[in-house]
Design a protein around this motif. Structure first.
Motif, PDB file in Angstrom:
ATOM      1  N   ILE A 127      17.462  -0.942  -2.020  1.00 50.91           N
ATOM      2  CA  ILE A 127      17.059  -0.662  -0.644  1.00 50.91           C
ATOM      3  C   ILE A 127      16.771  -2.000   0.029  1.00 50.91           C
ATOM      4  O   ILE A 127      16.105  -2.859  -0.537  1.00 50.91           O
ATOM      5  N   TYR A 128      17.303  -2.156   1.236  1.00 49.52           N
ATOM      6  CA  TYR A 128      17.099  -3.367   2.018  1.00 49.52           C
ATOM      7  C   TYR A 128      16.261  -2.996   3.231  1.00 49.52           C
ATOM      8  O   TYR A 128      16.637  -2.109   4.000  1.00 49.52           O
ATOM      9  N   GLY A 129      15.119  -3.657   3.374  1.00 53.36           N
ATOM     10  CA  GLY A 129      14.228  -3.322   4.477  1.00 53.36           C
ATOM     11  C   GLY A 129      13.856  -4.539   5.285  1.00 53.36           C
ATOM     12  O   GLY A 129      14.019  -5.679   4.860  1.00 53.36           O
ATOM     13  N   GLY A 130      13.342  -4.280   6.473  1.00 52.70           N
ATOM     14  CA  GLY A 130      12.899  -5.358   7.329  1.00 52.70           C
ATOM     15  C   GLY A 130      11.905  -4.866   8.355  1.00 52.70           C
ATOM     16  O   GLY A 130      11.805  -3.670   8.619  1.00 52.70           O
TER      17      GLY A 130
ATOM     18  N   ASP B 118      20.164   1.713   2.697  1.00 52.03           N
ATOM     19  CA  ASP B 118      20.653   1.677   1.324  1.00 52.03           C
ATOM     20  C   ASP B 118      21.826   0.706   1.225  1.00 52.03           C
ATOM     21  O   ASP B 118      22.198   0.061   2.210  1.00 52.03           O
ATOM     22  N   GLU B 119      22.426   0.600   0.039  1.00 47.59           N
ATOM     23  CA  GLU B 119      23.509  -0.367  -0.179  1.00 47.59           C
ATOM     24  C   GLU B 119      24.789  -0.027   0.578  1.00 47.59           C
ATOM     25  O   GLU B 119      25.694  -0.854   0.688  1.00 47.59           O
TER      26      GLU B 119
ATOM     27  N   ALA C  55       8.161   3.514  -1.766  1.00 47.13           N
ATOM     28  CA  ALA C  55       8.402   4.739  -2.525  1.00 47.13           C
ATOM     29  C   ALA C  55       9.881   5.122  -2.517  1.00 47.13           C
ATOM     30  O   ALA C  55      10.402   5.624  -3.515  1.00 47.13           O
ATOM     31  N   LEU C  56      10.575   4.881  -1.399  1.00 47.43           N
ATOM     32  CA  LEU C  56      12.015   5.167  -1.338  1.00 47.43           C
ATOM     33  C   LEU C  56      12.796   4.334  -2.356  1.00 47.43           C
ATOM     34  O   LEU C  56      13.821   4.762  -2.858  1.00 47.43           O
ATOM     35  N   ALA C  57      12.298   3.150  -2.626  1.00 48.72           N
ATOM     36  CA  ALA C  57      12.992   2.225  -3.514  1.00 48.72           C
ATOM     37  C   ALA C  57      12.451   2.273  -4.939  1.00 48.72           C
ATOM     38  O   ALA C  57      12.726   1.377  -5.739  1.00 48.72           O
ATOM     39  N   ALA C  58      11.713   3.313  -5.276  1.00 51.49           N
ATOM     40  CA  ALA C  58      10.997   3.392  -6.546  1.00 51.49           C
ATOM     41  C   ALA C  58      11.809   2.938  -7.760  1.00 51.49           C
ATOM     42  O   ALA C  58      11.362   2.100  -8.523  1.00 51.49           O
ATOM     43  N   ASN C  59      12.995   3.460  -7.965  1.00 48.43           N
ATOM     44  CA  ASN C  59      13.792   3.104  -9.137  1.00 48.43           C
ATOM     45  C   ASN C  59      15.078   2.372  -8.769  1.00 48.43           C
ATOM     46  O   ASN C  59      16.002   2.311  -9.563  1.00 48.43           O
TER      47      ASN C  59
ATOM     48  N   VAL D 161      17.826   4.769   5.860  1.00 53.27           N
ATOM     49  CA  VAL D 161      17.074   5.763   5.095  1.00 53.27           C
ATOM     50  C   VAL D 161      15.628   5.870   5.563  1.00 53.27           C
ATOM     51  O   VAL D 161      14.909   6.782   5.171  1.00 53.27           O
ATOM     52  N   TYR D 162      15.205   4.919   6.403  1.00 52.98           N
ATOM     53  CA  TYR D 162      13.840   4.964   6.932  1.00 52.98           C
ATOM     54  C   TYR D 162      13.796   4.155   8.220  1.00 52.98           C
ATOM     55  O   TYR D 162      14.365   3.064   8.295  1.00 52.98           O
ATOM     56  N   GLN D 163      13.099   4.682   9.226  1.00 54.14           N
ATOM     57  CA  GLN D 163      12.857   3.924  10.447  1.00 54.14           C
ATOM     58  C   GLN D 163      11.579   4.413  11.103  1.00 54.14           C
ATOM     59  O   GLN D 163      11.311   5.615  11.126  1.00 54.14           O
ATOM     60  N   SER D 164      10.793   3.485  11.590  1.00 52.59           N
ATOM     61  CA  SER D 164       9.543   3.836  12.239  1.00 52.59           C
ATOM     62  C   SER D 164       9.114   2.681  13.143  1.00 52.59           C
ATOM     63  O   SER D 164       9.257   1.518  12.786  1.00 52.59           O
TER      64      SER D 164
END
Length: 75
Positions: A2-5, A18-19, A58-62, A24-27
């Motif tokens: 997971i790549y976040g910023g 995701d790759e 949590a999204l990137a847990a594993n 997968v997430y935005q806020s």
């Protein structure tokens, strides 16, 4: 992976992809009102921000997480 910023400004946001470049997430950055009357203003809600960062984690847990933070500077 997971790549976040995060753009930490008052009109910023937290985003994760995701790759395959699927979001997968935005806020938006969470803000709270402080002060009264003419001194009322919006400031960062640190608990709200921590919650959003924990959601991304949590999204990137594993899967692994690579996270970047924009350098804040005045114009």
């Amino acid at each position: 992976m997971i790549y976040g910023g995060m753009d930490p400004g008052n009109q910023g946001a937290v985003v994760a992809m995701d790759e395959h470049c699927n979001v997968v997430y935005q806020s938006f950055i969470p803000l709270i009102d402080v002060g009264k009357g003419k001194k009322k203003r919006l400031v960062l809600d640190p608990i709200g921000l921590l919650t959003r960062l924990q959601e991304v984690q949590a999204l990137a847990a594993n899967q692994g997480l690579f996270f970047v933070l924009e350098k804040a500077q005045t114009m």
